[in-house]
Enzyme design. Structure first.
Site, mmCIF file in Angstrom:
data_model
loop_
_atom_site.group_PDB
_atom_site.id
_atom_site.type_symbol
_atom_site.label_atom_id
_atom_site.label_comp_id
_atom_site.label_asym_id
_atom_site.label_seq_id
_atom_site.Cartn_x
_atom_site.Cartn_y
_atom_site.Cartn_z
ATOM 1 N N ASN A 37 0.088 6.621 3.884
ATOM 2 C CA ASN A 37 0.544 5.629 4.850
ATOM 3 C C ASN A 37 1.922 5.977 5.404
ATOM 4 O OD1 ASN A 37 -1.672 3.881 4.927
ATOM 5 N ND2 ASN A 37 -1.012 2.843 3.066
ATOM 6 N N ASP A 84 0.869 -1.188 0.000
ATOM 7 C CA ASP A 84 0.000 0.000 0.000
ATOM 8 C C ASP A 84 0.901 1.231 0.000
ATOM 9 O OD1 ASP A 84 -2.234 1.577 -0.001
ATOM 10 O OD2 ASP A 84 -3.001 0.906 1.935
#
Length: 364
Positions: A238, A233
């Site tokens: 993130n 991801d």
């Protein structure tokens, strides 16, 4: 995503979670208490996060984040949540790279204490580019930054990928190899087909997603190249930043062995997803930020590896994201938040850009 109410993510009671967490912590660290337990408003659509502090004379960590496998009653985004695999991935990255990964302290594989397996890691202060409203919208810190500051953040973030891919020995990441036949790319795509079949089991299938899978076969790279440890991801949402420097790399649940371009395609497309969304609603977004050509050039300069077949890998990223979006939409329908339309493709927020990629017109 940018204009609709945030989808429901859990059926758990935060106060009950806090009570059970304190009981569990008292066994792991006698005399310790979990205080200030909160569920962040930005809690993800997949695994859940709890934030808390440890009250103890000598805590191994004081400010903590707990990563909890998804609530089985909440119509989960993914069929399996392997917290031990995430925990081991983070330990591997910490051991073999200089990436800023939060220190992991405890893994609990017994679902008894909190209703699902979880692990505890340090909580790193800083700021994260928001998904809702997206960082491409006016009114957040990244949009308000200067071009030079955003370029600094972009360069530092692409450097994370370069170092991850180059520094982890392949043999140390073999536990992330996906099952099945063929090379790492074939296994990765096969796993995505299985995930799609799970998402639509008993529900309407998406003609657009199935056309995208067919188009992948037509664009399949002649030489996908050797696999590396992929973050999975790989996007700025993130990463925790101190100013414009990365200080924590988060969310390893999609990590796998795959060609480098799987991560790169995801980084390119997930920014385009937010950028396209912003433009569709009348904004200008950040058109000069995280451009595909700059990402490819910077990665090549850092690693000596020139990204290849990026039309394939950006299409693959958009396809993978579409499957997740379809699952999220079906979950909203499950909870009565939306009605399922006659055309399931319209449940995919970026169906227009995915269709353009399938047709070969997206990149001009």
């Amino acid at each position: 995503m940018a204009t609709a109410p945030r989808p429901r993510t859990t059926t758990r009671d935060p106060e009950e979670l806090a009570r059970r967490l304190t009981a569990w912590l008292g066994v792991r660290l006698p005399g310790a208490k979990a205080v200030g337990v909160t569920v962040p408003a930005s809690n993800g659509l997949s695994s859940e996060t709890l934030l808390f502090d440890i009250e103890h004379p000598e805590p191994p960590l004081r400010s903590c984040a707990l990563r909890l496998a998804a609530d089985p009653a909440a119509y989960t985004v993914f069929p399996v949540y392997d917290m031990a695999r995430q925990y081991r991935t983070m330990l591997t990255v910490v051991r073999w790279t200089d990436l800023p990964v939060p220190k992991v302290q405890w893994l609990e594989e017994d679902p008894g204490p909190l209703g699902a397996p979880f692990f505890v890691m340090e909580r790193v202060p800083g700021r994260v580019p928001p998904d809702v409203m997206p960082y491409t919208y006016e009114g957040n810190w990244l949009h308000a930054a200067s071009d030079a500051e955003r370029e600094h953040l972009e360069a530092a973030t692409i450097a994370l990928l370069a170092r991850l891919h180059d520094q982890v020995p392949l043999e140390e990441a073999e536990f992330l190899a996906l099952p099945g036949e063929g090379d790492a790319l074939r296994r990765h795509v096969t796993a995505q087909r299985a995930y799609y079949d799970w998402v639509v089991d008993g529900l309407a299938r998406s003609p657009l997603i199935e056309h995208a899978f067919d188009r992948l076969e037509e664009l399949w790279p002649s030489d996908p190249g050797p696999p590396v440890l992929n973050w999975g991801d790989a996007r700025i949402g993130n990463v925790i930043y101190d100013g414009f420097d990365p200080v924590a790399v988060l969310d390893w649940e999609m990590a796998a062995l795959a060609p480098r371009e799987v991560d790169l395609g995801w980084t390119v497309y997930l920014h385009r997803f937010f950028q396209d969304l912003t433009v569709a609603f009348g904004g200008s977004g950040l058109p000069a930020f995280l451009r595909r050509d700059r990402i490819e050039a910077r990665y090549a300069e850092l690693t000596g590896h020139t990204p290849h077949d990026m039309d394939f890998f950006t299409l693959y990223a958009a396809l993978r994201h579409a499957i997740v979006m379809l699952r999220v939409a079906y979950r909203q329908a499950h909870f009565g938040e939306v009605a399922v339309p006659a055309d399931p493709d319209t449940l995919i927020l970026h169906h227009g850009s995915l269709r353009a990629m399938v047709q070969g017109s997206y990149w001009g």
